[in-house]
Write a protein that holds these residues in place. Structure first.
Motif, PDB file in Angstrom:
ATOM      1  N   LYS A   1      40.851  41.105  48.869  1.00 40.56           N
ATOM      2  CA  LYS A   1      41.194  42.537  48.785  1.00 40.56           C
ATOM      3  C   LYS A   1      40.885  42.829  47.289  1.00 40.56           C
ATOM      4  O   LYS A   1      40.513  43.933  46.851  1.00 40.56           O
ATOM      5  N   TYR A   2      41.657  42.264  46.345  1.00 38.93           N
ATOM      6  CA  TYR A   2      41.408  42.212  44.768  1.00 38.93           C
ATOM      7  C   TYR A   2      40.148  42.663  44.616  1.00 38.93           C
ATOM      8  O   TYR A   2      39.729  43.191  43.695  1.00 38.93           O
TER       9      TYR A   2
ATOM     10  N   GLN B   1      54.579  40.374  42.917  1.00 40.03           N
ATOM     11  CA  GLN B   1      55.560  40.023  44.217  1.00 40.03           C
ATOM     12  C   GLN B   1      55.470  38.481  44.162  1.00 40.03           C
ATOM     13  O   GLN B   1      56.505  37.889  44.688  1.00 40.03           O
ATOM     14  N   PHE B   2      54.208  37.946  44.152  1.00 36.06           N
ATOM     15  CA  PHE B   2      53.898  36.547  44.390  1.00 36.06           C
ATOM     16  C   PHE B   2      54.685  35.749  43.307  1.00 36.06           C
ATOM     17  O   PHE B   2      55.116  34.407  43.669  1.00 36.06           O
TER      18      PHE B   2
ATOM     19  N   ARG C   1      52.061  30.567  52.119  1.00 32.39           N
ATOM     20  CA  ARG C   1      51.721  31.871  52.306  1.00 32.39           C
ATOM     21  C   ARG C   1      50.171  31.735  52.199  1.00 32.39           C
ATOM     22  O   ARG C   1      49.740  32.831  51.585  1.00 32.39           O
TER      23      ARG C   1
ATOM     24  N   GLN D   1      48.065  34.836  53.443  1.00 30.95           N
ATOM     25  CA  GLN D   1      48.340  36.202  52.649  1.00 30.95           C
ATOM     26  C   GLN D   1      47.873  35.993  51.120  1.00 30.95           C
ATOM     27  O   GLN D   1      47.190  36.899  50.604  1.00 30.95           O
TER      28      GLN D   1
ATOM     29  N   GLU E   1      44.759  38.783  50.055  1.00 26.44           N
ATOM     30  CA  GLU E   1      45.055  39.652  48.825  1.00 26.44           C
ATOM     31  C   GLU E   1      44.112  39.319  47.754  1.00 26.44           C
ATOM     32  O   GLU E   1      43.692  40.242  47.166  1.00 26.44           O
ATOM     33  N   TYR E   2      43.712  37.999  47.769  1.00 26.26           N
ATOM     34  CA  TYR E   2      42.595  37.841  46.687  1.00 26.26           C
ATOM     35  C   TYR E   2      41.282  38.544  47.041  1.00 26.26           C
ATOM     36  O   TYR E   2      40.787  39.133  46.180  1.00 26.26           O
TER      37      TYR E   2
ATOM     38  N   TRP F   1      51.131  42.966  44.363  1.00 26.08           N
ATOM     39  CA  TRP F   1      51.109  41.675  44.947  1.00 26.08           C
ATOM     40  C   TRP F   1      51.090  40.579  43.887  1.00 26.08           C
ATOM     41  O   TRP F   1      51.982  39.796  44.099  1.00 26.08           O
ATOM     42  N   GLN F   2      50.338  40.808  42.879  1.00 23.71           N
ATOM     43  CA  GLN F   2      50.505  39.620  41.658  1.00 23.71           C
ATOM     44  C   GLN F   2      52.044  39.713  41.097  1.00 23.71           C
ATOM     45  O   GLN F   2      52.652  38.548  41.113  1.00 23.71           O
TER      46      GLN F   2
ATOM     47  N   THR G   1      48.565  43.850  39.553  1.00 23.10           N
ATOM     48  CA  THR G   1      48.855  44.554  40.865  1.00 23.10           C
ATOM     49  C   THR G   1      50.006  44.177  41.572  1.00 23.10           C
ATOM     50  O   THR G   1      50.775  43.286  41.096  1.00 23.10           O
TER      51      THR G   1
END
Length: 847
Positions: free
Chosen positions: A368-369, A267-268, A358, A361, A365-366, A264-265, A262
Motif C-alpha cells: 500500500k505504501y 504503529q509497527f 504479523r 499485514q 501495508e508495504y 502504520w510505520q 506513516t
C-alpha cells in the motif's frame, strides 16, 4: 569470572524456551568453533567470517552466504540469507516478486511471499558487541528445531549483515586484544577502557557509516545499498551501543518523527517494541524507549530504510568501546560483554518473531505504501526541476546519485512554464522550464524518499533532535532548482544532443584549450592535470573568446609551456577531460574579444602544491577523515599526513600548503610552534585553517581573524528574575544557543580566487556558531549578512549572532597566505557544493 560467563551464556542459549539441540550435535557452536566462549574476548573479523562461512557450508538448505563487496582495506562484506527450506528453494522468485509488487521491477508477482527482515550489525566498529551477538543469532537460526523458530523462518526471509564496518571493528578489536589483561579489569581507569585516537567507530577514512545511508559517499555504503535495493526489506533493525551507564534502548523512537513517516510505520514500531519488552521484562533487564534517538535526519540505518517503506529501528546496548569485557558502573554493578551479547541476541530474535506474527499485514501495508507513492504522492510538490544551463558536471554528479537511489528522472524536451518554489530566492514564483532541464516526478515508487531528500523546509515537530535539520539536495549540489506544484509533461529518458558539433573535434593542435570551472568534476580535471605536471593557467577576469563568455576561474591550457608533451598533448588532454565529463573548447589564438588575453598578468599559472595535513591526538578524526577522503577518493591528489606528535619535526621546506583540520590547538600551536608556522607562511607557505583551527588563530598576533564580542542582552541588575531557570527546562532552554545543521545564504565575493566558480550566493550547511567579525585587513570572501536563513533549525539567539559574520576569508602574510574556513565545506562528503571552494583554497588562492 570464567564460571560466570559460562553460566550466563548457557542461559542465553535456552533463552527462548523449547530450543532443542539435535542439530548442535553436528554443527559447532561459536564457542566450539572459536575455542573460547563468547564474551571472553573480542573476535577478529576474519574469524567471524570463517564461522559464518562454516555455518553456510553446514546448512545450505537453510542459509546462503554472499560477498557483496569489500572495504577500503580489502575485508569482505557479507550478507547471510536464512529461511525455511521451501523459501530458500525460491529465493530469486521471492526477491523479484517483492520488487514487482512495489513497482521497482517489471511484471506481475504471483502467489504469496514471506516478509523480508534485514538485520545490520556493527556499523560502528567499536560498538563491537554486535558482531559477537550475530554469531549466536546465526547459530540458533540455523540449528534450532523448536516450532517457534521454524515458524518464523516459514514466514520470513532473514537477511543478516554480520559486520557493516569490518575495518573499524578490527581497529578496535586488535587494539583491545593487545592491551587487555588476562582477566577483565572492570576499573574504568584501566588502560583497556581508554581507546586511542581515532578509535574504531568509523571506517578506513574515518567516516561514520551510520550517517552515510542516504549519501552513500563511502565504498561500504555504496555496495550495501546496491544489495539492499535488490531486496527492499519490509523490516530493518540496526544494532548499536551507547554509553556505559545506559541500559538498553529499543523502539518506539523519540520525537521528532519526520512527517513522511506513516501511521502504520509508527504503529509497527510500537508492536516490535512491545515484543522486545516482553522478553526484557521476563528477565528483569533494564531498558528505555522514546528518548534520544529520533526519526528525522534521513541518513541513519533506521531513517533511510523508513523512507524506503520499511519499518526500521535502532537498538542501543549500553557499553560501547569503554565497556570492554567488563566494567564497573557508577551504581556499583558490573556490566559484562556476555550480558551485552544476550541483550542483542534477544532483540534480534524478538524482531523476527514480531514480523513473522504479523507477516500478512506487514506485506499488505508495504505494498500500500508504494501504491500510494506511485499514484498519490504526498507533499507540497509534484515535481522538481533542476536547471541544466552550463552545469553539466553538477548534473552528472546528481544523476549518478539518483541512479544509486533508484530514483527515476527525465529531461525536459521543450520550453514551458510553471509555478513553484525557487530554492535560490526561497519564494514561490513563476518557473521557466528549458529543454534538457532535469525533471524528477513524484509519481514513482521512491516518491517519499524524493520528498524527504528534496524538501526545502522539512517540518520539525520537536526541535530537540539528534543531528542536522536540513539537507535539501539542490542546496547540497549547488544547483538552481524549483519545486513544482504540478506535473511536468513531455520528458525524455536522455538529454537532447547539443546543437552543432563539438568544436574540439574540428580543430587540430589549437593554440589552447578552455574549460569552464564550476563543479567538482572540473576540479578533479584540474587536479589530474596538475598532478601529471601539465601546465594549467586560469583567468582572474571574465573574458569572451570565439563568441562565448567565460567566467573568472576558467581553465586555460596552452600549448606553450607544455612543449615537452609534443604530439601527446592533445590526446592526453582530451582523455583526461573525457574521464571527468569535462568539455574542452579549443581556440586558435591567445587574443580575446573582450577581457584579458592569455598572456596577461591576470592569467595565473597553477603550481603543483606539496600538501601536508595534520592528523592525530587533538584533531577531530572526522574532520581529518573528510580531508583525507577528499584527496584520495575524490580528486586523487597526493598528500603528506603528518602526525601531531611530529609537528616539531616537520620539514617545512618540503611543503607548500598545510591543512589544519578542525581540532583543539591550544597545546599544539603554542607560542613556539605558532611562530614557526608564521615564519613558514611569510616565506611563501599557505595555511588552510578549518573550524577549530581558525578559532585558535583568531585574535592571535599577525592573524586578521577576530571573534565578535558576545554581549548579554539581559541586564540582571535591572531584571534579576531573568536568572531564574527551571531545571527541567534546561535542555530546551539551551536550544536558543544552538544551531543544528541549518542551511544559510552566504554572500560570496566571486571576484576572489577562493570563490571562483560560484555565483554571488552560496548555500552553506552551518553546523556551529562561529561568529567572526568582517576582517579589516584581508578578504571577506564569504559572509553572512541580514537575510541569511534558508532552511533548518537554529535557536533565536544564534540567528542574531550569525548575522554580519565571516564564513570564508583569506589574508596575505608576508609572501604567503592564510585561508580561513570557519565552516567545513567538506561536511560528510555529501555537501558537494562546498568542495570547489576547498579546491580553490588549494590550487588558486595565492597564485
Amino acid at each position: 569470572m570464567r564460571l560466570l560467563l559460562l553460566r550466563f551464556l548457557f542461559f542465553v542459549f535456552v533463552f527462548f524456551s523449547g530450543i532443542t539441540y539435535l542439530s548442535a550435535q553436528t554443527i559447532q557452536t561459536p564457542a566450539q568453533f572459536l575455542g573460547y566462549n563468547l564474551g571472553e574476548r573480542f573476535t577478529p573479523h576474519s574469524q567471524i567470517v570463517r564461522y559464518v562461512e562454516y555455518l553456510a557450508s553446514q546448512a545450505p538448505k537453510r542459509m546462503q552466504l554472499q560477498t557483496y563487496g569489500r572495504t577500503y582495506e580489502g575485508r569482505p562484506l557479507l550478507l547471510a540469507t536464512l529461511s525455511a527450506e521451501t523459501n530458500m528453494n525460491n529465493l530469486e522468485k521471492i526477491r523479484t516478486d517483492n520488487l514487482k509488487r512495489i513497482g521497482l521491477a517489471p511484471g506481475q508477482a504471483t502467489g504469496t511471499q514471506p516478509a523480508i527482515v534485514w538485520l545490520s550489525y556493527n556499523v560502528h566498529g567499536n560498538e563491537a558487541v554486535s558482531s559477537e551477538s550475530v554469531m549466536l543469532v546465526l547459530y540458533n537460526l540455523v540449528t534450532a528445531q523448536n516450532p517457534d523458530i521454524a515458524k518464523w523462518l516459514q514466514n520470513t526471509v532473514v537477511l543478516v549483515d554480520p559486520c557493516v564496518n569490518p575495518d573499524g571493528r578490527d581497529r578496535y578489536a586488535s587494539w583491545y586484544n593487545q592491551v587487555a589483561n588476562r582477566e577483565p579489569n572492570p576499573s574504568p581507569a584501566a588502560r583497556e577502557h581508554q581507546e586511542p585516537w581515532p578509535g574504531g567507530r568509523v571506517n578506513h577514512y574515518l567516516f561514520d557509516l551510520n550517517r552515510d545511508w542516504a549519501w552513500q559517499t563511502q565504498l561500504e555504503s555504496q555496495q550495501r545499498i546496491k544489495v539492499y535495493n535488490q531486496w527492499m526489506p519490509q523490516v530493518h533493525a540496526d544494532f548499536h551501543e551507547m554509553g556505559v551507564e545506559s541500559p538498553y534502548y529499543f523502539s518506539p523512537a523519540a520525537k521528532p518523527y519526520h512527517e513522511a513517516i506513516t501511521p502504520w510505520q509508527r504503529q509497527f514500531q510500537q508492536i516490535i517494541g512491545q515484543n522486545n519488552r516482553k522478553y526484557f521484562d521476563k528477565n528483569n533487564w533494564l531498558y528505555f524507549t522514546r528518548e534520544v534517538f529520533d526519526l528525522f535526519y534521513p541518513s541513519y540505518g533506521d531513517t533511510w530504510p523508513t523512507f524506503n517503506g520499511a519499518i526500521a529501528m535502532t537498538y542501543e546496548q549500553g557499553g560501547g568501546p569503554r565497556a570492554g569485557r567488563a566494567i564497573t558502573k557508577t551504581d556499583g554493578d558490573t556490566l559484562t560483554l556476555a550480558q551485552r551479547i544476550a541483550h542483542h541476541y534477544a532483540a534480534s530474535l524478538a524482531t523476527i518473531e514480531a514480523t513473522s506474527d504479523r507477516k500478512d499485514q506487514v506485506l499488505q501495508e508495504y505494498q500500500k505504501y508504494y501504491e500510494q507513492a506511485r499514484t498519490k504522492p504526498t507533499g507540497a510538490y509534484q515535481a522538481y526541476v533542476l536547471k541544466a544551463n552550463n552545469q553539466p558536471g553538477k548534473i552528472n554528479q546528481l544523476t549518478t546519485y539518483l541512479d544509486r537511489q533508484q530514483i527515476s528522472y527525465g529531461y525536459a524536451t521543450k520550453k514551458s512554464t510553471g509555478f513553484g518554489f525557487n530554492y535560490t530566492t526561497g519564494k514561490s514564483e513563476p518557473v521557466r522550464i528549458e529543454p534538457n532541464d532535469l525533471v524528477i516526478s513524484l509519481y514513482q515508487p521512491k516518491s517519499t524518499l524524493i520528498k524527504v531528500l528534496f524538501d526545502p523546509n522539512a517540518k520539525l515537530e520537536d526541535s530537540l533532535t539528534y543531528d542536522i535539520t536540513s539537507w535539501a539536495i539542490p542546496y547540497a549540489y549547488g544547483l538552481p532548482a524549483y519545486g513544482l506544484k504540478a506535473r511536468v509533461g513531455e520528458v525524455s529518458d536522455k538529454p537532447q544532443p547539443p546543437v552543432g558539433t563539438n568544436p574540439a573535434k574540428m580543430v587540430e593542435q589549437p593554440y589552447a584549450y578552455l574549460a569552464r570551472y564550476n563543479s567538482l568534476p572540473d576540479l578533479q580535471f584540474l587536479a589530474s592535470l596538475v598532478n601529471k605536471n601539465i601546465k594549467v593557467r586560469f583567468s582572474e577576469k571574465a573574458f569572451e573568446a570565439d563568441g562565448q563568455k567565460y567566467a573568472p576561474g576558467t581553465l586555460i591550457i596552452t600549448r606553450a609551456g607544455n612543449e615537452r608533451l609534443h604530439t601527446k598533448f592533445d590526446a592526453l588532454l582530451k582523455a583526461q577531460a573525457d574521464s571527468f565529463g569535462v568539455s574542452l573548447m579549443p581556440t586558435q589564438t591567445g587574443f580575446v574579444t573582450s577581457g584579458v588575453d592569455f598572456g596577461s598578468s591576470s592569467v595565473r599559472s597553477v603550481r603543483k602544491p606539496k600538501i601536508g595535513v595534520l592528523a592525530g591526538d587533538a584533531i577531530s578524526f572526522s574532520a581529518f577523515g573528510e580531508v583525507w577522503h577528499f584527496f584520495e577518493q575524490q580528486i586523487q591528489y597526493p598528500i603528506t599526513v603528518i602526525d601531531t606528535r611530529d609537528f616539531n619535526r616537520v620539514a617545512w621546506q618540503q611543503l607548500d600548503v598545510m591543512i589544519l583540520p578542525d581540532g583543539r590547538y591550544n597545546e599544539l600551536l603554542d607560542e613556539k610552534n605558532l611562530n614557526q608556522l608564521k615564519d613558514w607562511i611569510r616565506a611563501g607557505g599557505k595555511v588552510i585553517a578549518m573550524e577549530g583551527a581558525a578559532a585558535h588563530l583568531a585574535g592571535k598576533r599577525d592573524f586578521n581573524l577576530v571573534k565578535k564580542k558576545v554581549q548579554d542582552s539581559v541586564d540582571l541588575k535591572k531584571e534579576p528574575y531573568k536568572a531564574l531557570r527551571l531545571y527541567g527546562d534546561a535542555e530546551r532552554s539551551a536550544l536558543s544557543e544552538l544551531i543544528q545543521g541549518g542551511i544559510y545564504r552566504v554572500t560570496m565575493d566571486n571576484t576572489h580566487p577562493l570563490a571562483f566558480g560560484y555565483g554571488t550566493t552560496h548555500f552553506a550547511l552551518i553546523q556551529e556558531v562561529n561568529d567572526y567579525q568582517f576582517m579589516q585587513r584581508g578578504w571577506n570572501v564569504g559572509v553572512l549578512k541580514k537575510d541569511i536563513y534558508a532552511s533548518g533549525f537554529a535557536g533565536s539567539k544564534v540567528k542574531k549572532r550569525l548575522q554580519d559574520s565571516l564564513v570564508f576569508g583569506a589574508q596575505d602574510l608576508g609572501r604567503g597566505q592564510v585561508v580561513y574556513l570557519t565552516n567545513n565545506p567538506l561536511f560528510r562528503a555529501f555537501w558537494h557544493s562546498g568542495k570547489l571552494l576547498f579546491g580553490n583554497a588549494l590550487f588558486l588562492v595565492g597564485q
